[in-house]
Design an enzyme around this catalytic site. Structure first.
Site, PDB file in Angstrom:
ATOM      1  N   LYS A  64      21.065  22.438 -13.116  1.00  0.00           N
ATOM      2  CA  LYS A  64      20.229  23.394 -12.386  1.00  0.00           C
ATOM      3  C   LYS A  64      18.821  22.809 -12.383  1.00  0.00           C
ATOM      4  O   LYS A  64      18.379  22.237 -13.398  1.00  0.00           O
ATOM      5  CB  LYS A  64      20.284  24.732 -13.125  1.00  0.00           C
ATOM      6  N   SER A 139      20.922  33.403 -10.578  1.00  0.00           N
ATOM      7  CA  SER A 139      20.095  32.413  -9.915  1.00  0.00           C
ATOM      8  C   SER A 139      20.700  31.008  -9.886  1.00  0.00           C
ATOM      9  O   SER A 139      20.279  30.176  -9.085  1.00  0.00           O
ATOM     10  CB  SER A 139      18.720  32.345 -10.585  1.00  0.00           C
ATOM     11  N   SER A 163      22.498  34.879 -14.797  1.00  0.00           N
ATOM     12  CA  SER A 163      22.440  33.807 -13.792  1.00  0.00           C
ATOM     13  C   SER A 163      23.515  32.756 -13.892  1.00  0.00           C
ATOM     14  O   SER A 163      23.652  31.946 -12.981  1.00  0.00           O
ATOM     15  CB  SER A 163      21.083  33.115 -13.843  1.00  0.00           C
TER      16      SER A 163
HETATM   17  N1  GLN Z   1      19.428  38.196 -11.580  1.00  0.00           N
HETATM   18  C1  GLN Z   1      18.690  38.316 -12.806  1.00  0.00           C
HETATM   19  C2  GLN Z   1      17.204  38.356 -12.526  1.00  0.00           C
HETATM   20  O1  GLN Z   1      16.845  38.187 -11.390  1.00  0.00           O
HETATM   21  C3  GLN Z   1      19.044  37.222 -13.751  1.00  0.00           C
HETATM   22  C4  GLN Z   1      18.259  35.985 -13.608  1.00  0.00           C
HETATM   23  C5  GLN Z   1      18.635  34.921 -14.577  1.00  0.00           C
HETATM   24  O2  GLN Z   1      19.542  35.094 -15.408  1.00  0.00           O
HETATM   25  N2  GLN Z   1      17.893  33.854 -14.528  1.00  0.00           N
HETATM   26  O3  GLN Z   1      16.419  38.561 -13.403  1.00  0.00           O
END
Ligand code: GLN
Length: 457
Positions: A64, A139, A163
């Site tokens: 990532k 994400s 994410s």
């Molecule tokens: N969707 C969650 C957020 O927007 C998780 C993001 C993540 O785990 N980086 O905070």
């Protein structure tokens, strides 16, 4: 379906060339922000000549793009880091490279990992591997998609609130979030320091176990890492599983409820004891998360000022203007929203009412989980309330997007390991995952259980 063992032992150059070829073939999915082609081929030759050896010798992977890694810029999918060349590599990447793994590219994400669809990437969204008209999830959408499309047998993600698990569910692959502190966070762009964990996407539970066992362990450079504890294991005999019934209500998509119920039946058929349990505070986790995480985000993003990293605004007259314009141009709307919410909940007038209260509720949530783990080995719930949604469907209202995290944030707030297991599909063919949550430091047991269920297929 290439797994690590399918590609290991092949010529490393062939593995890397195949992976790069596939990456280019699937370019339209926009899962990768860059390829680290030159460095990858050099490393492949070093594996083939016997100079580099190890458990993952010649196995290609993707990171990532919030992991500092050599070979291409580390952007976190945000303009403010657009041309940022990492001066060092993340500990997790170093450990995998020490075992001979070869990074072939950097995966797309929501900018600074803020989001649940990869639509917040400053460089454009990623398409779902099963249905390109749907989002990849987020994400770590790019990492999930490169794994699902068989570009690489594994990819790294970060999980602050889901994410890894949510995009794993959306694309039909395994996604592992370890116990907080099992894997070093050193060298990964910070989102929320009290919930960030580093994990992986794989095709099988076996591969997940191997990758996690290599990344795990105490790191002097990250004071929050735990002393080494991960040891691969097996599960035999009956396991007691609690199904969190508060997560299987009518507002959860019917296809998700059906796949979860089918998986529960599979568990019973395999001889495990499954019972419904209640965890009332799970419903409030999202409210806690969206106070605590923005607070930490606002503090972690303070360092991006246009001076120390990446992009700097041009034609400015004062220092304040330099800071302001660089941040305005370099962050996406969601980054700014979180900085504002975070600053607000930490401000002297509202600290007690929001931040402190959320932290107290978090302690109660941990207690409710711990009580259940006195009786059950594992807890089960869906990974996400819906399968992958369409582009733009949840972007008009940020709360709609946040709802997709309802079932993943509890494991982050409590520091517990959790994983998404590909379990079925919706009637229109979209992958659906189920989620296991285990007590802190029971990562290896959770993975062993997933392995044992894999053989039941
Ligand atoms: N969707 C969650 C957020 O927007 C998780 C993001 C993540 O785990 N980086 O905070």
């Amino acid at each position: 379906m290439p797994t690590i063992s399918d590609v290991k032992g092949n010529s490393a150059r062939k593995n890397i060339e195949d992976a790069l070829k596939k990456a280019k073939e699937f370019e339209e999915y926009h899962a990768l922000l860059s390829l680290t082609e030159k460095r990858a081929l050099e490393r492949a030759d070093a594996v083939d000549s016997g100079e580099i050896t190890g458990k993952l010798a010649g196995v290609p992977f993707v990171v990532k793009d919030n992991y500092l890694a050599f070979g291409a810029p580390t952007t976190a999918a945000a303009k403010i880091l657009e041309n940022f060349d990492a001066p060092l590599q993340a500990t997790a990447v170093e450990k995998l490279e020490a075992e001979g793994a070869i990074c072939i590219g950097k995966a797309n994400l929501d900018a600074f990992a803020h989001g649940g669809s990869t639509e917040n990437s400053a460089f454009g969204p990623t398409k779902n591997a099963a249905d390109p008209t749907k989002v990849a999830g987020g994400s770590s959408g790019g990492s999930a998609v490169v794994t699902a499309l068989d570009i690489v047998p594994f990819a790294l993600g970060s999980d602050t609130g889901g994410s890894i698990r949510q995009p794993a569910s959306f694309n039909g692959v395994y996604g592992i979030k370890p116990t907080y502190g099992m894997v070093s966070r050193y060298g990964v762009v910070a989102m929320a320091s009290s919930t960030d964990v580093m994990g992986c996407f794989t095709k099988t539970a076996d591969d997940a176990e191997l990758v996690m066992s290599i990344m795990a362990g105490r790191d002097e450079k990250d004071m929050t890492t735990l002393p080494d504890y991960f040891e691969s294991t097996t599960v035999d005999g009956k396991v007691k599983i609690g199904v969190i019934k508060d997560t299987l209500t009518d507002d959860v998509d019917e296809s998700v409820r059906n796949v979860t119920n089918e998986y529960i039946q599979k568990l019973k058929d395999a001889g495990h004891e499954v019972e419904e349990v209640s965890l009332p505070l799970v419903k409030l986790s999202l409210a806690m998360y969206y106070i605590i995480v923005p607070a930490e985000v606002s503090s972690n993003l303070a360092r991006y000022d246009g001076i120390r990293y990446g992009r700097r605004a041009q034609n400015v007259k004062t220092l304040a203007e330099l800071y302001g314009r660089s941040r305005d141009e370099g962050f996406v709307t969601e980054n700014k929203r979180r900085i504002m919410i975070g600053s607000y909940v930490l401000s002297s007038g509202f600290f007690d009412a929001y931040y402190l209260k959320a932290q107290k509720a978090r302690t109660l949530l941990i207690q409710q989980f711990d009580e259940l783990f006195n009786k059950y080995d594992l807890l089960l719930m869906p990974t996400a309330p819906t399968p992958a949604f369409g582009f733009g469907e949840n972007t008009d209202d940020p709360i709609k997007m946040y709802l997709s995290d309802a079932m993943t944030v509890p494991a982050n707030l409590t520091g517990m390991p959790a994983m998404s297991i590909p379990a079925g599909t919706s009637p229109d063919g979209l992958p659906v995952g189920v989620q296991l949550v285990a007590p802190r430091k029971a990562d290896a047991k959770m993975l062993a259980f997933a392995k044992s269920m894999e053989t039941q297929r």
